[in-house]
Motif scaffolding. Structure first.
Motif, short mmCIF file in Angstrom:
data_model
loop_
_atom_site.label_atom_id
_atom_site.label_comp_id
_atom_site.label_asym_id
_atom_site.label_seq_id
_atom_site.Cartn_x
_atom_site.Cartn_y
_atom_site.Cartn_z
N TRP A 35 0.86 -1.18 0.00
CA TRP A 35 0.00 0.00 0.00
C TRP A 35 0.90 1.23 0.00
N PHE A 36 0.52 2.20 -0.82
CA PHE A 36 1.21 3.47 -0.90
C PHE A 36 0.16 4.58 -0.79
N ARG A 37 0.61 5.79 -0.54
CA ARG A 37 -0.34 6.90 -0.49
C ARG A 37 0.30 8.16 -1.06
N GLN A 38 -0.56 9.04 -1.54
CA GLN A 38 -0.09 10.30 -2.10
C GLN A 38 -1.00 11.42 -1.63
N ALA A 39 -0.44 12.32 -0.86
CA ALA A 39 -1.16 13.49 -0.39
C ALA A 39 -1.03 14.61 -1.42
N PRO A 40 -1.95 15.56 -1.40
CA PRO A 40 -1.90 16.66 -2.37
C PRO A 40 -0.57 17.40 -2.32
N GLY A 41 0.05 17.55 -3.48
CA GLY A 41 1.30 18.28 -3.57
C GLY A 41 2.52 17.51 -3.11
N LYS A 42 2.35 16.23 -2.78
CA LYS A 42 3.48 15.42 -2.30
C LYS A 42 3.69 14.22 -3.20
N GLU A 43 4.86 13.62 -3.06
CA GLU A 43 5.15 12.42 -3.82
C GLU A 43 4.47 11.20 -3.18
N ARG A 44 4.28 10.19 -4.01
CA ARG A 44 3.73 8.95 -3.50
C ARG A 44 4.73 8.30 -2.54
N GLU A 45 4.22 7.81 -1.41
CA GLU A 45 5.09 7.24 -0.40
C GLU A 45 4.62 5.88 0.06
N PHE A 46 5.57 5.10 0.52
CA PHE A 46 5.31 3.76 1.02
C PHE A 46 4.52 3.81 2.32
N ALA A 91 -4.95 11.25 2.19
CA ALA A 91 -4.24 10.98 0.94
C ALA A 91 -5.09 10.06 0.07
N VAL A 92 -4.66 9.92 -1.17
CA VAL A 92 -5.18 8.84 -2.01
C VAL A 92 -4.30 7.62 -1.75
N TYR A 93 -4.94 6.52 -1.42
CA TYR A 93 -4.23 5.28 -1.10
C TYR A 93 -4.30 4.33 -2.30
N TYR A 94 -3.13 3.78 -2.65
CA TYR A 94 -3.01 2.88 -3.78
C TYR A 94 -2.50 1.53 -3.31
#
Length: 123
Positions: A35-46, A91-94
């Protein structure tokens, strides 16, 4: 493999959510998942990763002790239980899959990605 994430939504600080990621294909049980997540204006993170058997997991320090990753290979599904949520978890979670079954935090090792599900933590 195709991945479909679900379970996101709006939750108050301190609340809980469970994300699900349904996978297609008979090879799911051999894949390492993350699972990763990406908050507005930030890079996708583990966020979290789990081995093919479910026997080994790893977490980002920011979620350790609050989030739990698990999988059900019979249902081709991986889960992320999120407790004690904080506004900074918004964040958006992927979900993502990698053909080799071991765990890794390295985003570039994941070949397949779901569409993402939005988690908003706010009062």
């Amino acid at each position: 493999v195709q991945l479909q994430a679900s379970g996101g939504g709006l939750v108050q600080p301190g609340g809980s959510l469970r994300l699900s990621c349904a996978a297609s294909g008979r090879t799911f049980r051999s894949y390492g998942m993350g699972w990763f997540r990406q908050a507005p204006g930030k890079e996708r993170e583990f966020v979290a990763t789990i081995s093919w058997s479910g026997g080994t997991t790893d977490y980002a320090n920011s979620v350790k002790g609050r989030f739990t990753i698990s999988r059900d290979n019979a249902k081709n599904t991986v889960y992320l239980q999120m407790n004690r949520l904080k506004p900074e978890d918004t964040a958006v979670y992927y979900c993502a899959a990698k053909p080799t079954g071991w765990i890794t935090q390295a985003i570039q090792q994941y070949d397949f990605w779901g569409q993402g599900t939005l988690v908003t933590v706010s009062s």
